[in-house]
Enzyme design. Sequence first.
Site: not given
Length: 718
Positions: A269-271
Site C-alpha cells: 500500500s502507499d503510506y
Amino acid sequence: MYKKFDAKIDALLAKMSLHDKIGQLNQPCTPLPHQVEQFKEWIRKGEIGSILMAVGATAGNDPQGAIDVDFYNELQRIAVEESPAGIPMIFGRDVIHGHRTVFPIPLAMAASFDFDLVEQSYVDVAREAANETVHWTFTPMLDLSRDPRWGRIIEGPGEDPLVGACMAKAVVKGCQGEDVSHKDRMVACAKHYIGYGAAEGGRDYHRTEISNYSLYNYYLPAFRAAAEAGVGTYMSSFNEINGQPVTSSKFYLTDVLRGQLGFEGFVVSDYGCVEQLIKQGVTDDRGEASSMAIEAGLDMDMYDFCYIENLEEQVKNGRIPESVIDTAVRRVLRLKMAKGLFEDPYCKPEKFDRNVHLAHAREMAANSMVLLKNDGVLPLKKDMNIGLIGPFINERRSLLGSWTVDGKAEETPTLLEAMTEAVEGKGKIHANVGISLDKDFTFRMADRGDVVVLALGESWARTGENKAVSDITITEDQKSLFKKVKATGKKMVGVFFCGRPIAMEGIAEYFDAILYAWHSGSETTHAVCDVLFGDVVPSGRLPVTMPRLATHIPLYYNVTPSGRPCNCYYGENPGNCYVDSYPTPYYPFGYGLSYTKFVYNDIINCANPEVSLADLEAGKTFKLSIEVANAGDYDAKELVQLYIHDPVAKMMRPMRELKAFEKTFIKKGETALVEFELGYKDLGYYTAEGDYTVEPGKIEVFIGENCLTERMTEIVIK
Ligand code: NOJ
C-alpha cells in the site's frame, strides 16, 4: 516466473502460525531512537515483514538520517535468528532518482529520450543503495500527468504513455538487472498504481475520474510495461477513481493487475492507505478496512499497523478466509526468495569509486536539458566576459530536486563554481545573486558581461509530494530581475532550474536563449556548463507540454478531436478556443532545439503501404523511413519522432500519438536514414473492456521534430 520457489514456500507456510503470516504483511517505518527496543520486540515476535527506511510520511520532503548499515543488520539478525519463522525482512527506501549520487528528476530523465542512459543511471543508483542495505526501492513512479500544478509531476514520465512505458522498462531493468538476487540490485516498485497523477486540479491525493477507456489507453501502458519487464512489486495509490478507493478495489488490484497484466509479485500500500479507507468513507472500522484491502489484492500494509492489529481477528471471526492471507504471504515470500534474502540476509558494504557514477550523472543531466530558444547566442565561448546573475547562481539543494533522501547538497557545485571552473584561464565571470542584494550592483555586473546568464527557477521545496502550486511560474522578483537586466541591452541567456514545466508567456520573450536545466541532480551545473559552452550539443525534448498560461491546463498533445471548430487548441486555429487568450502550447510535446540544423526529407513510405489485418496480426509490419541531414556546424543527436492518427475508428482516437522515436547521432554534413517499423501492437487501441483491437482502414503517420509536425504519409490496414 516464481514457480521454482513454490515447494519451499509451501513448507514454510505449513510451519507458520496465522500471526507469523500476518507479520510478513506488516511494514512499519524505521523506529525513532526511543522506539527501538519496542521495535526489536515486534521483530522477535515475527510481527514485521519489511521496514520502510524512512521517518515521516513524505520522505522526499522531510530530512532523513543516513542509513546505519549496522543497525539494519542487527534488526535483520533478530528476524533471522530470534523470530518464530526466522524469515528475513526486506528493507525498502525511496531511492527515487539517485542515492548519494543524484541523477536528474525522472521527468528530466524522460526528456533525454535516451532510455539506455536511463537504465545505466539506475544500475548506478541500485549499486549505491544496495551497498547500504536497500533491498527494495519505491521507484519507478509511472503516473501519467497532464497537470504541472501537481507537485509530483517531477517524479514521473510526463504526459505520454509510450514515454511512460520506456521509462518503466529502463528503470526496472536498471534496478533489478537480469538477476535481482545480485548484491548490487534492488527490487523495483511500479507506483502509484493507479491514476494518482490525474488528481483533480493537481491537488495532491485528491479524487480522480478516469474512464476505463482512458485507463487502458493512457494510464495503464506504463504499468503494463513494468509488468512485462518483470517488476517485483507495485504500490497502490492514495486516490480514488470514480468514487472507488484504489486500496479496496478488486477491479484495479486484482482483475486488471493480475488478470490482465499478469503480475505475480506483491502489492504494497502507499503510506497509511489501509486506514485511509476510513477517511475516504467506505468503512468506519480498521478491521473492516484491512479485510477490504487484502481481499482486493493489497498484500503488504505500509505504516499504519492495520493488518497486524486486525487481520487475525478478521480471520477468526470468519470475515475473510485464511487462504486470502496465505496468498498475500506467498507473494511476499516469493520476492524475498527472488532477492536472495534467505541465502544472504545481511549487507556487507564494499568500497567503490563513485566518480564513475558522477560521470554518468553528468552525461544523463546534459542529455536531459532542453534548449527552448536560441537566437544565435549559444553556445558561449569560454573566453567571454559573462555576467552571471540570479538566485540560482549559489544554489545547491534545489539542484538535487525533491525526493532526494541521501544526496548531499554540500557536495553539489553551484553554477558560479562550475562556470568559474569552466572559463578558468580564459574568460571572466561577473556574478551577483541579484535578489535581496543591491540591484544596481546586479545591473553593473550584467553590464560588464559580453552576455548575461540568468540563473532562475523554482525551489525544490515547491515540488514533490503534497507540493502543488496554483500557478506554474517563477516568482515576481525573478521576473522583475530579468526585466531590469534586459535594460542593459545585453544578450540574455536564461537557465531555468525547475521541476515542472512553467507557463512561459511573459517570460520567454525576454530571452535570446533559454536552456531548461530542470533539477538535474549532483552534476546539474557541470552539465549546464557542458551545454552552454557547446561541449555537449543539447538533445533533450519536452516530455510534457509547456503552456502559455496556467489557466490553459490541462493542455496535452494526445487529445481527441472535438468535432467543432474550437477543436484545434493544441495546433492550428487556436483563436477559436478562448476569447481572451491564445491557448496553443508555448512549446509543444517533443519540442527542443539543437546547436546544429537538421533538415528532414519527405517520409519514405513502405514499398507496399497496404497490409491486411490478418498479416499484421501474424507479424507483418509497415516499414517507413526518413532521411535527416545535419546541415549545421555541430555533430549532434536528433530525436526523430513518429506519431500516428487513426482518422476513422469506432472510438475516437487522439489527433497525434507517439508510437516510435529514434535518437540518432548525425555528424555535420552527413545524412542519416532513420527507419521505423509499425506493427500490430502499435496500430490499435484498447476498448473500455480492456480488449486490444486493431481496426481496418487508413492510418496517418507523421514523422518529424515534435508533435506538431505536418510531414505525413498514409498506410492502410485492409
Ligand atoms: C508516500 C509516497 O506517496 C510514496 O511515493 C512513497 O514511496 C511512500 N510515501 C514511502 O515514503
